[in-house]
Design an enzyme around this catalytic site. Sequence first.
Site, PDB file in Angstrom:
ATOM      1  N   GLN A  49       0.841  -1.206   0.000  1.00 56.01           N
ATOM      2  CA  GLN A  49       0.000   0.000   0.000  1.00 56.01           C
ATOM      3  C   GLN A  49       0.872   1.250   0.000  1.00 56.01           C
ATOM      4  OE1 GLN A  49      -2.659  -0.415   3.322  1.00 56.01           O
ATOM      5  NE2 GLN A  49      -3.828  -2.060   2.353  1.00 56.01           N
ATOM      6  N   ASP A  57      -2.135 -11.499   4.418  1.00 52.02           N
ATOM      7  CA  ASP A  57      -3.571 -11.549   4.737  1.00 52.02           C
ATOM      8  C   ASP A  57      -4.028 -12.964   5.104  1.00 52.02           C
ATOM      9  OD1 ASP A  57      -3.841  -8.852   4.296  1.00 52.02           O
ATOM     10  OD2 ASP A  57      -4.395  -9.086   2.190  1.00 52.02           O
TER      11      ASP A  57
HETATM   12  C1  S3P Z   1      -2.722  -4.653  -0.120  1.00 50.26           C
HETATM   13  C2  S3P Z   1      -1.566  -4.701   0.615  1.00 50.26           C
HETATM   14  C3  S3P Z   1      -1.471  -5.338   1.939  1.00 50.26           C
HETATM   15  C4  S3P Z   1      -2.669  -6.233   2.239  1.00 50.26           C
HETATM   16  C5  S3P Z   1      -3.965  -5.598   1.832  1.00 50.26           C
HETATM   17  C6  S3P Z   1      -3.960  -5.284   0.350  1.00 50.26           C
HETATM   18  C7  S3P Z   1      -2.699  -3.991  -1.433  1.00 50.26           C
HETATM   19  O1  S3P Z   1      -1.417  -4.321   2.915  1.00 50.26           O
HETATM   20  O2  S3P Z   1      -2.710  -6.552   3.612  1.00 50.26           O
HETATM   21  O3  S3P Z   1      -5.048  -6.451   2.118  1.00 50.26           O
HETATM   22  O4  S3P Z   1      -3.651  -4.176  -2.225  1.00 50.26           O
HETATM   23  O5  S3P Z   1      -1.729  -3.263  -1.704  1.00 50.26           O
HETATM   24  P1  S3P Z   1      -0.027  -3.647   3.375  1.00 50.26           P
HETATM   25  O6  S3P Z   1       0.506  -2.882   2.241  1.00 50.26           O
HETATM   26  O7  S3P Z   1      -0.401  -2.755   4.530  1.00 50.26           O
HETATM   27  O8  S3P Z   1       0.847  -4.785   3.798  1.00 50.26           O
END
Ligand code: S3P
Length: 450
Positions: free
Chosen positions: A176, A327
């Site tokens: 993210q 996840d």
């Molecule tokens: C996601 C990244 C992950 C994941 C989330 C989706 C994404 O989070 O847990 O469900 O689509 O980039 P983080 O970037 O906080 O690890």
Amino acid sequence: MSAHATAQPMTASKSGPLKGTASVPGDKSISHRALIFGAMAVGETKITGLLEGQDVLDTAKAMRAFGATVVQHGPGAWSVNGVGVGGFQEPADVIDCGNSGTGVRLIMGTMATTPMTATFTGDASLRKRPMGRVTDPLSLFGTQAYGRKGGRLPMTVVGAANPVPVRYALPVASAQVKSAVLLAGLNAPGQTVVIEREPTRDHSERMLLGFGAQLTVEKTSEGNVITLTGQPELRPQTVAVPRDPSSAAFPVCAALVVEGSDIFVPGVSQNLTRNGLYLTLVEMGADIEFQNPRTEGGEPVADLRVRFSDNMKGIEVPPERAPSMIDEYPILSVVAACSTGKTVMRGVKELRVKESDRIDAMARGLEACGVKIEEDEDTLIVHGMGAGGVPGGATCATHIDHRIAMSFLVLGMAAKAPVSVDDASPIVTSFPIFEGLMTGLGATLRAGGQ
Ligand code: S3P
């Protein structure tokens, strides 16, 4: 509709055997990105297989608020008429991203380098989650953010009028954060560089290339060095969203722990940044056949045949695998409870800042179901009780977290006594057909508590 206006308890009882085909919905990460990148392109992006979960619907609504035309044509079939990089309009109202950390963080990045002000909020779960991990790197572009204590929503973001490109080494393994910085870099002149020590899901990189951005990924001793050239004209795309491996995890793991099961799960991603759970399950002794490997929607996928596996053994999950299965730890801990021996999950403190504190939520629920666990800030250890050995008979709190809800319902399908969750309504954020799909396979689920 809110995911959880009123709590909806649900109860799962000893089930099975599970049989048939589990066709899970579209990938949540790719669905958010298809809408956001479509909104950044000039012209019409066509999407099929879009996940119509609440998280993604909230992102669709946000893209409309920033000026894109987003239309649903049929189930999973959507189009986005984009406004071009830097073409966002200032939204007239607060942007409510509901339960979605991905939605809010990626959208903040997307508007951060356009001179406008937007205020973001979300549900009670999202309002507890840290946004500083995104607004810190965005401030390097010249973006300002004013949130609640601890960098919490609601938060007002003021986009940079004269953004400068950024070089940023990720302090946490987070797709993210990586994606937010890349999206902000789209409207900055020159080259924005993101360095990730541990590889995280790479959908943004793959899709940005597909939409015509200039992006390179270099593997170095520091990790992946991702270089994006700013201010491209993105070309609209046809995006076929593949199925979500994180959703597939629930029927797959249910079949592994429910006696006599034998199911088929088509089109599960084998993308190395997403397949950590599947590697772990195989190491534990799961009976999974990977059939017909191919590419779908730009992602490597395979069809899985999954059979009940009564001889799974706990393992030490390699901590470096965490980003590729971040996840999936809640459902892995359910499989661990139904295996023999200890499953040791280290290097998982990121779980504490997901939709809920997932280490705490799983630990408390498993204990209530009679499973011995050990935990510290960065670790969860589950002492397995063998297939069919978990007592169950408890109600587990889901803390507005879809994956906690689905994990305990899967546990109830294999435990001696039924397992209830206090609120199954968050499941609509990622897997709106969960109940119908699982009961169709032979699971015993009913609305209400015990
Ligand atoms: C996601 C990244 C992950 C994941 C989330 C989706 C994404 O989070 O847990 O469900 O689509 O980039 P983080 O970037 O906080 O690890």
